[in-house]
Scaffold this motif. Structure first.
Motif, PDB file in Angstrom:
ATOM      1  N   ILE A   1      30.978   8.630  23.026  1.00 31.58           N
ATOM      2  CA  ILE A   1      29.783   9.639  22.856  1.00 31.58           C
ATOM      3  C   ILE A   1      29.235  10.069  24.327  1.00 31.58           C
ATOM      4  CG2 ILE A   1      27.130   9.614  22.218  1.00 31.58           C
ATOM      5  CD1 ILE A   1      28.053   7.415  20.223  1.00 31.58           C
ATOM      6  N   ALA A   2      29.183   9.135  25.262  1.00 35.54           N
ATOM      7  CA  ALA A   2      28.823   9.460  26.698  1.00 35.54           C
ATOM      8  C   ALA A   2      29.569  10.503  27.304  1.00 35.54           C
ATOM      9  CB  ALA A   2      28.904   8.085  27.414  1.00 35.54           C
ATOM     10  N   SER A   3      30.944  10.450  26.929  1.00 37.49           N
ATOM     11  CA  SER A   3      31.948  11.278  27.643  1.00 37.49           C
ATOM     12  C   SER A   3      31.791  12.494  27.355  1.00 37.49           C
ATOM     13  CB  SER A   3      33.388  10.672  27.804  1.00 37.49           C
ATOM     14  OG  SER A   3      33.834  10.872  26.293  1.00 37.49           O
ATOM     15  N   ARG A   4      30.992  12.899  26.022  1.00 36.94           N
ATOM     16  CA  ARG A   4      30.882  14.229  25.618  1.00 36.94           C
ATOM     17  C   ARG A   4      29.427  14.936  25.838  1.00 36.94           C
ATOM     18  NH1 ARG A   4      33.946  11.698  21.385  1.00 36.94           N
ATOM     19  NH2 ARG A   4      31.985  10.922  20.329  1.00 36.94           N
ATOM     20  N   SER A   5      28.602  14.157  26.773  1.00 34.47           N
ATOM     21  CA  SER A   5      27.566  14.732  27.348  1.00 34.47           C
ATOM     22  C   SER A   5      27.653  15.474  28.531  1.00 34.47           C
ATOM     23  CB  SER A   5      26.634  13.375  27.636  1.00 34.47           C
ATOM     24  OG  SER A   5      27.276  12.689  28.853  1.00 34.47           O
ATOM     25  N   GLU A   6      26.583  16.573  28.325  1.00 35.08           N
ATOM     26  CA  GLU A   6      26.539  17.382  29.710  1.00 35.08           C
ATOM     27  C   GLU A   6      26.450  16.467  31.049  1.00 35.08           C
ATOM     28  OE1 GLU A   6      23.737  20.495  29.262  1.00 35.08           O
ATOM     29  OE2 GLU A   6      23.969  20.937  27.121  1.00 35.08           O
ATOM     30  N   ASP A   7      25.595  15.536  30.874  1.00 34.97           N
ATOM     31  CA  ASP A   7      25.490  14.672  32.091  1.00 34.97           C
ATOM     32  C   ASP A   7      26.996  14.085  32.494  1.00 34.97           C
ATOM     33  OD1 ASP A   7      23.077  15.309  32.453  1.00 34.97           O
ATOM     34  OD2 ASP A   7      22.160  13.550  31.448  1.00 34.97           O
ATOM     35  N   TYR A   8      27.755  13.689  31.818  1.00 39.54           N
ATOM     36  CA  TYR A   8      28.966  13.171  32.111  1.00 39.54           C
ATOM     37  C   TYR A   8      29.750  14.293  33.004  1.00 39.54           C
ATOM     38  CZ  TYR A   8      33.894  11.858  32.284  1.00 39.54           C
ATOM     39  OH  TYR A   8      35.201  11.534  32.310  1.00 39.54           O
ATOM     40  N   ALA A   9      29.821  15.493  32.296  1.00 41.72           N
ATOM     41  CA  ALA A   9      30.403  16.599  32.975  1.00 41.72           C
ATOM     42  C   ALA A   9      29.839  16.941  34.609  1.00 41.72           C
ATOM     43  CB  ALA A   9      30.532  17.841  32.118  1.00 41.72           C
TER      44      ALA A   9
ATOM     45  N   ALA B   1      29.993  16.819  40.153  1.00 41.15           N
ATOM     46  CA  ALA B   1      29.086  16.163  41.328  1.00 41.15           C
ATOM     47  C   ALA B   1      30.011  15.425  42.299  1.00 41.15           C
ATOM     48  CB  ALA B   1      27.853  15.769  41.233  1.00 41.15           C
ATOM     49  N   PHE B   2      30.553  14.326  41.965  1.00 39.92           N
ATOM     50  CA  PHE B   2      31.153  13.534  42.498  1.00 39.92           C
ATOM     51  C   PHE B   2      32.499  14.216  43.169  1.00 39.92           C
ATOM     52  CE2 PHE B   2      35.084  10.678  43.227  1.00 39.92           C
ATOM     53  CZ  PHE B   2      34.406   9.786  43.930  1.00 39.92           C
ATOM     54  N   LEU B   3      33.255  15.090  42.677  1.00 36.61           N
ATOM     55  CA  LEU B   3      34.367  15.712  43.093  1.00 36.61           C
ATOM     56  C   LEU B   3      33.772  16.845  44.111  1.00 36.61           C
ATOM     57  CD1 LEU B   3      36.578  16.155  40.033  1.00 36.61           C
ATOM     58  CD2 LEU B   3      37.019  14.542  41.804  1.00 36.61           C
ATOM     59  N   GLU B   4      32.500  17.377  44.113  1.00 29.67           N
ATOM     60  CA  GLU B   4      32.038  18.360  45.029  1.00 29.67           C
ATOM     61  C   GLU B   4      31.382  17.803  46.009  1.00 29.67           C
ATOM     62  OE1 GLU B   4      29.806  21.011  42.358  1.00 29.67           O
ATOM     63  OE2 GLU B   4      31.876  21.821  41.526  1.00 29.67           O
ATOM     64  N   LYS B   5      31.264  16.322  45.995  1.00 31.16           N
ATOM     65  CA  LYS B   5      30.561  15.546  47.194  1.00 31.16           C
ATOM     66  C   LYS B   5      29.227  15.817  47.288  1.00 31.16           C
ATOM     67  CE  LYS B   5      34.684  14.503  49.602  1.00 31.16           C
ATOM     68  NZ  LYS B   5      35.166  13.272  49.021  1.00 31.16           N
ATOM     69  N   ARG B   6      28.213  15.901  46.138  1.00 30.66           N
ATOM     70  CA  ARG B   6      27.166  16.197  46.283  1.00 30.66           C
ATOM     71  C   ARG B   6      26.270  15.435  45.202  1.00 30.66           C
ATOM     72  NH1 ARG B   6      25.705  18.498  41.603  1.00 30.66           N
ATOM     73  NH2 ARG B   6      27.640  19.766  40.363  1.00 30.66           N
ATOM     74  N   PRO B   7      24.825  15.112  45.161  1.00 34.50           N
ATOM     75  CA  PRO B   7      24.415  14.468  44.390  1.00 34.50           C
ATOM     76  C   PRO B   7      24.087  15.086  43.095  1.00 34.50           C
ATOM     77  CG  PRO B   7      22.759  14.995  46.280  1.00 34.50           C
ATOM     78  CD  PRO B   7      23.993  15.915  46.341  1.00 34.50           C
ATOM     79  N   PRO B   8      24.256  14.368  41.779  1.00 37.31           N
ATOM     80  CA  PRO B   8      24.349  14.982  40.547  1.00 37.31           C
ATOM     81  C   PRO B   8      22.866  15.428  40.165  1.00 37.31           C
ATOM     82  CG  PRO B   8      24.278  12.582  40.283  1.00 37.31           C
ATOM     83  CD  PRO B   8      24.569  12.822  41.743  1.00 37.31           C
ATOM     84  N   ASN B   9      22.946  16.414  39.354  1.00 38.28           N
ATOM     85  CA  ASN B   9      21.523  16.833  38.738  1.00 38.28           C
ATOM     86  C   ASN B   9      21.507  16.801  37.354  1.00 38.28           C
ATOM     87  OD1 ASN B   9      19.145  18.356  38.220  1.00 38.28           O
ATOM     88  ND2 ASN B   9      20.017  20.401  38.534  1.00 38.28           N
ATOM     89  N   PHE B  10      21.347  15.488  36.804  1.00 41.47           N
ATOM     90  CA  PHE B  10      21.357  15.210  35.515  1.00 41.47           C
ATOM     91  C   PHE B  10      20.243  15.821  34.626  1.00 41.47           C
ATOM     92  CE2 PHE B  10      23.624  11.409  37.413  1.00 41.47           C
ATOM     93  CZ  PHE B  10      25.030  11.625  36.827  1.00 41.47           C
TER      94      PHE B  10
END
Ligand code: T3D
Length: 281
Positions: free
Chosen positions: A256-264, A269-278
């Motif tokens: 369920i979590a991995s289908r959320s927009e926040d997971y994407a 954000a991790f790969l782009e080395k920036r803080p996430p915007n959940f």
């Protein structure tokens, strides 16, 4: 400043015409945090029927409000909550109230709501938390306490057994020996001792309590709400499940979590080395 105008009483509710000062539970909000303040300070915020029903109603709406991503619960005045209003339960004249019905109608729904709403609850225990008030605090996800606060399983002192989840939460939090002593003796547990025993996430100096609790609630409100809600679901189940069942549950929740927009967003954000915007979706 918190906005106190949201979630006003709805049509047909008994409290529609009252001012904020008269509300038994204040509702406010700041960003995506709902702030609930138990507000009967003259009787240490003890629960009468009206207050219990108002809290139930506010919790229902918080559960349905997609804009709210964290909840902060506290008490007005010098106490957090002294549990049942004993003057209402045992009036000087007339029969004693049906205590079983009070527990079923007032407290059980509240505790079930706090555990079932898949949003983080922060409890700021500003003073004494007794009886059902203590167990309401323990039902929350993260408990902050003023160093002057205390926790008291007051029930046996008046010939009752702990309710509002006390016999469930306490043994899980502190082990059965300490839980039994707390429940049978009804002694006050100071906030520092409660923290040492694992009931409390953080002790705060009284003047900092609300700022610290709000900072924590805002931080949680900016987190991936769906994932936090699913963590709560997993914690709710973890003491009943065996390892196999819990592993299965974790796999299901991860799906369920991995289908959320926040997971994407989190991975991007991790790969782009920036803080996430959940966004909580
Ligand atoms: O129907 C049912 O009973 C079933 C439901 C059960 C759930 C429960 O929660 S049962 C447990 C009920 N709660 C208690 O037994 C706690 C009673 N209160 C206390 O033991 C003490 O008040 C405290 C230890 C919490 C705090 O003590 P202290 O010395 O700081 O304050 P105080 O002077 O005792 O209380 C201040 C005022 O609040 C006082 O009123 P007054 O004299 O100023 O007019 C006191 O009567 C009132 N108050 C405190 N707790 C309650 C209450 N009034 C009604 N109900 C209360 N629970």
């Amino acid at each position: 400043m918190p906005n106190k105008n949201l979630l006003e009483p709805q049509e047909g509710e008994p409290s529609t015409k009252r001012s904020e000062e008269q509300e038994s539970v204040f509702y406010g909000s700041s960003a995506a945090v709902a702030i609930l303040t138990l507000n009967r300070p003259d009787v240490l915020n003890s629960f009468n029927r009206e207050m219990a029903l108002r809290l139930q109603s506010l919790l229902t709406r918080i559960g349905q409000d997609g804009q709210i991503r964290a909840v902060l619960l506290t008490g007005a005045g010098r106490a957090f909550c002294a549990g049942q209003d004993l003057a209402e339960a045992a009036p000087r004249e007339g029969p004693l109230a049906d205590v079983e019905e009070i527990v079923k109608q007032h407290y059980n729904p509240i505790i079930r709501q706090v555990r079932a709403i898949e949003k983080p609850f922060v409890c700021a225990v500003n003073g004494v938390a007794a009886g059902a008030g203590a167990n309401l605090a323990l039902a929350c996800d993260l408990v902050l306490a003023s160093e002057k606060a205390s926790f008291l399983q007051a029930f046996a002192k008046i010939g009752l057994v702990p309710d509002s989840g006390g016999t469930y939460f306490l043994p899980r939090l502190v082990g059965s020996a300490r839980a039994t002593a707390l429940m049978m003796l009804g002694d006050k547990l100071s906030a520092p001792q409660a923290a040492e025993w694992g009931l409390v996430h953080q002790i705060c100096v009284p003047e900092r309590l609300m700022d610290d609790a709000m900072a924590l609630a805002l931080r949680l409100a900016a987190a991936p709400t769906r994932a936090l809600g699913l963590i709560k679901r997993a914690v709710n189940r973890s003491f009943e499940n065996d390892l196999d069942s819990q592993l299965d549950l974790e796999a299901e929740l991860q799906g369920i979590a991995s289908r959320s927009e926040d997971y994407a967003e989190g991975v991007r954000a991790f790969l782009e080395k920036r803080p996430p915007n959940f966004q909580g979706r």
